[in-house]
Design an enzyme around this catalytic site. Structure first.
Site, PDB file in Angstrom:
ATOM      1  N   GLY A 216      -4.778  60.863 -14.428  1.00  0.00           N
ATOM      2  CA  GLY A 216      -6.031  59.868 -13.623  1.00  0.00           C
ATOM      3  C   GLY A 216      -5.677  59.780 -12.487  1.00  0.00           C
ATOM      4  N   THR A 217      -4.488  59.603 -12.192  1.00  0.00           N
ATOM      5  CA  THR A 217      -4.457  59.070 -10.620  1.00  0.00           C
ATOM      6  C   THR A 217      -4.402  60.127  -9.972  1.00  0.00           C
ATOM      7  OG1 THR A 217      -2.700  57.444 -11.523  1.00  0.00           O
ATOM      8  CG2 THR A 217      -1.959  58.662  -9.275  1.00  0.00           C
TER       9      THR A 217
ATOM     10  N   CYS B 298       1.920  46.916 -14.254  1.00  0.00           N
ATOM     11  CA  CYS B 298       1.811  47.231 -13.342  1.00  0.00           C
ATOM     12  C   CYS B 298       3.755  48.641 -13.405  1.00  0.00           C
ATOM     13  CB  CYS B 298       2.224  46.247 -12.714  1.00  0.00           C
ATOM     14  SG  CYS B 298       2.616  46.633 -10.680  1.00  0.00           S
TER      15      CYS B 298
ATOM     16  N   SER C  40      -8.665  61.226 -17.779  1.00  0.00           N
ATOM     17  CA  SER C  40      -7.052  61.092 -18.567  1.00  0.00           C
ATOM     18  C   SER C  40      -6.760  60.884 -19.913  1.00  0.00           C
ATOM     19  CB  SER C  40      -6.539  59.206 -17.602  1.00  0.00           C
ATOM     20  OG  SER C  40      -5.039  59.325 -18.652  1.00  0.00           O
TER      21      SER C  40
ATOM     22  N   GLN D  87     -11.031  54.661 -18.710  1.00  0.00           N
ATOM     23  CA  GLN D  87     -11.134  53.550 -19.530  1.00  0.00           C
ATOM     24  C   GLN D  87     -12.106  53.941 -20.193  1.00  0.00           C
ATOM     25  OE1 GLN D  87      -8.699  51.824 -20.737  1.00  0.00           O
ATOM     26  NE2 GLN D  87      -7.618  51.792 -18.847  1.00  0.00           N
TER      27      GLN D  87
HETATM   28  N1  PLP Z   1      -7.791  54.449 -13.901  1.00  0.00           N
HETATM   29  C1  PLP Z   1      -7.923  53.506 -14.355  1.00  0.00           C
HETATM   30  C2  PLP Z   1      -8.773  53.121 -14.741  1.00  0.00           C
HETATM   31  C3  PLP Z   1      -6.680  53.207 -15.379  1.00  0.00           C
HETATM   32  O1  PLP Z   1      -7.109  52.766 -16.682  1.00  0.00           O
HETATM   33  C4  PLP Z   1      -5.550  54.207 -15.283  1.00  0.00           C
HETATM   34  C5  PLP Z   1      -4.751  53.725 -15.912  1.00  0.00           C
HETATM   35  O2  PLP Z   1      -4.203  52.637 -16.688  1.00  0.00           O
HETATM   36  C6  PLP Z   1      -5.812  55.605 -14.694  1.00  0.00           C
HETATM   37  C7  PLP Z   1      -6.875  55.043 -13.505  1.00  0.00           C
HETATM   38  C8  PLP Z   1      -4.311  55.934 -14.098  1.00  0.00           C
HETATM   39  O3  PLP Z   1      -4.821  57.227 -15.083  1.00  0.00           O
HETATM   40  P1  PLP Z   1      -3.008  58.108 -15.270  1.00  0.00           P
HETATM   41  O4  PLP Z   1      -2.056  57.085 -15.851  1.00  0.00           O
HETATM   42  O5  PLP Z   1      -3.566  59.172 -16.160  1.00  0.00           O
HETATM   43  O6  PLP Z   1      -2.380  58.570 -13.734  1.00  0.00           O
END
Ligand code: PLP
Length: 386
Positions: free
Chosen positions: A72-73, A322, A194, A174
Site C-alpha cells: 500500500g505504501t 508506528c 494491500s 482498509q
Molecule cells: N493505507 C492504509 C489506510 C493503511 O492502513 C496502511 C497500513 O497500515 C497502508 C496504507 C500501508 O500499506 P502497506 O503496509 O501495504 O505498505
C-alpha cells in the site's frame, strides 16, 4: 500452560489465509520469469495473470487495470505525486504514507477537514477545488479509516473532482476485503490495495486504475506492469494476493458476525463509567467498518494500555501502529476534534474473520483489569466490573 491469546489488531495486519499459503507454496517451485517467452516463463506469467484476474474481480475492474506494487505504501507514493500535479488535496485523516507523499512539496498541499465522525467535508472539498487555479490537481481520500473505520463518501468526492477536472486517488487498503468495493461505483482514477490486510502476504499490493487513468512509474527500468512499475514481479507474493482476493470475496458474509462481536466489545466498555465516548459510537451504522472500535481511558497513555493488555494476552494497538515503535498522538483523532486527553488515551481494537467469542471474552476480562487500575489511579471508588 500457555492460554490462547486474543489477536485484535487486524487493521495492522491480518493472518495469512490458508488459500494464500497454498498458492504461494505452489509458486515457490515455478522457476520462470513472467516476462520470459519460454515455457517456464509462460508458467510464471499464467500465475501472474490468474492473480491479476482475482484482484481485478475483487474490486470490479478489468484485469489490465491492475498494477502490482510492493504494498500500500508504494502504491500511495506512486499515485500521490507532487512532481506530477500543481495541487494535491488530501483529507486530514489519511494514512501516513499518503500524508508523507503529499507533503514532499508543502506549497502544493491543501487539506480537507473532517467532522467529529472523521467524515470529510464535501463542501470544503468543493470550495478547495473551486479556489484552486492550478491545472493539474489530484485529490486523495481514503475509503475507510485505519484507526476509527469511518467510510468516506468517495463517489460524491469523485463526482466533485471530475466536475472540476481533477483526478482522484483513493487509498482503499482498509476497506478492500471488508466491504464490497467497486471501481465503477466509486468512480475514482486510482485505487490502492494491500494484500496483507485481507489475508495475503505482507509486502505486496496494487494500484487499480480507472478506465482513463495510467500510472506514471515511480520505479523505472523494465517494461513490467505495462511500463507502469518496473522490476520483476514478486510472483510468490502476488500469487498469495490473488488467492487471498478470491477467499476475501467469498468470505464477505463473515463481517456480519464480526460486527456483532465488535458491538459486544463496545457494549461492554460502554457500560463502564468514565470510559471515553470514542468517536466511533458517533458514526452512523453503515458508515464505518464493522470490525473497528476505538476506546479511551482518559488519563492513561495509549501505549501503556497496549502494553498492559499485551501482558494480559490481548493484542491491540495505539491509534496508528508506528513502525519505529514510537507512539505519537493520533492525528486522526485530533483532526476529528477529540480533546488531547482522549486522543492520547485511545486504543484501536480491530477484529477479523478468525475472531471468536473467546477473543472478545478475553478482551473484556483484560480490559476490566485495566479499568480497575485506571479507577485506582484516579483514586475513584472501588467498582465492581462484571
Ligand atoms: N493505507 C492504509 C489506510 C493503511 O492502513 C496502511 C497500513 O497500515 C497502508 C496504507 C500501508 O500499506 P502497506 O503496509 O501495504 O505498505
Amino acid at each position: 500452560m500457555s492460554e490462547k491469546r486474543a489477536y485484535l489488531d487486524w487493521n495492522a495486519t491480518a493472518p495469512l489465509r490458508p488459500e494464500a499459503r497454498e498458492a504461494m507454496t505452489a509458486a515457490f517451485d515455478v522457476v520462470g520469469n513472467p516476462s520470459s517467452v519460454h515455457a517456464e516463463g509462460r508458467r510464471a506469467a499464467a500465475i501472474l495473470r490468474d492473480a491479476r484476474d482475482a484482484v481485478a474481480e475483487l474490486v470490479g475492474a478489468a484485469s489490465d487495470r491492475v498494477v502490482f506494487t510492493s504494498g500500500g505504501t508504494e502504491a500511495n507514493a506512486t499515485c500521490v505525486r507532487p512532481d506530477l500535479y500543481d495541487r494535491i488535496i488530501v483529507s486530514a485523516v489519511e494514512h501516513d504514507s499518503v500524508k508523507a507523499a503529499a507533503s514532499v512539496d508543502p506549497a502544493k498541499l491543501c487539506v480537507i477537514p473532517v467532522d467529529a465522525t472523521g467524515e470529510i467535508d464535501l463542501t470544503a472539498l468543493d470550495r478547495l477545488l473551486d479556489e484552486t487555479a492550478a491545472e493539474r490537481v489530484l485529490v486523495s481520500v481514503m475509503l475507510a479509516n485505519n484507526e476509527v473505520g469511518t467510510i468516506q463518501p468517495i463517489s460524491e468526492a469523485a463526482e466533485l473532482c471530475h466536475a472540476h477536472g481533477a483526478a482522484i486517488h483513493c487509498d482503499a487498503v482498509q476497506a478492500v476485503g471488508k466491504v464490497p468495493v467497486s471501481m465503477a461505483a466509486l468512480g475514482v482514477d486510482f485505487l490502492t490495495l494491500s494484500a496483507h490486510k485481507f489475508g495475503g502476504p505482507k509486502g505486496v499490493g496494487a494500484i487499480v486504475c480507472g478506465p482513463a487513468a495510467a500510472v506514471a512509474p515511480l520505479v523505472r527500468g523494465g517494461g513490467q506492469e505495462w511500463r507502469q512499475r518496473a522490476g520483476t514481479e514478486n510472483l510468490i507474493g502476488i500469487a498469495g494476493m490473488g488467492a487471498a482476493a478470491r477467499a476475501a470475496a467469498a468470505g464477505m458474509d463473515d463481517w456480519t458476525r464480526v460486527a456483532a462481536l465488535r458491538d459486544r466489545i463496545e457494549a461492554f466498555v460502554g457500560k463502564l463509567p468514565g470510559v471515553g465516548a470514542s468517536a466511533p459510537v458517533l458514526i452512523a451504522p453503515g458508515c464505518r467498518l464493522s470490525n473497528t472500535a476505538a476506546v479511551a481511558l482518559p488519563g492513561l497513555k495509549a501505549d501503556m494500555m497496549v502494553m498492559t493488555l499485551d501482558l494480559e494476552g490481548v493484542a491491540v494497538s495505539a491509534g496508528a501502529a508506528c513502525s519505529s515503535g514510537k507512539v505519537k498522538r493520533s492525528s486522526v483523532l485530533e483532526a476529528m476534534g477529540a480533546p488531547a486527553a482522549i486522543a492520547d488515551a485511545t486504543i484501536r481494537v480491530s477484529l477479523g474473520w478468525e475472531t471468536g467469542d473467546d477473543d472478545v471474552d478475553r478482551f473484556c476480562t483484560a480490559f476490566a483489569t485495566l479499568y480497575r487500575r485506571w479507577r485506582q489511579r484516579l483514586g475513584a471508588d472501588r467498582l465492581e466490573v462484571a
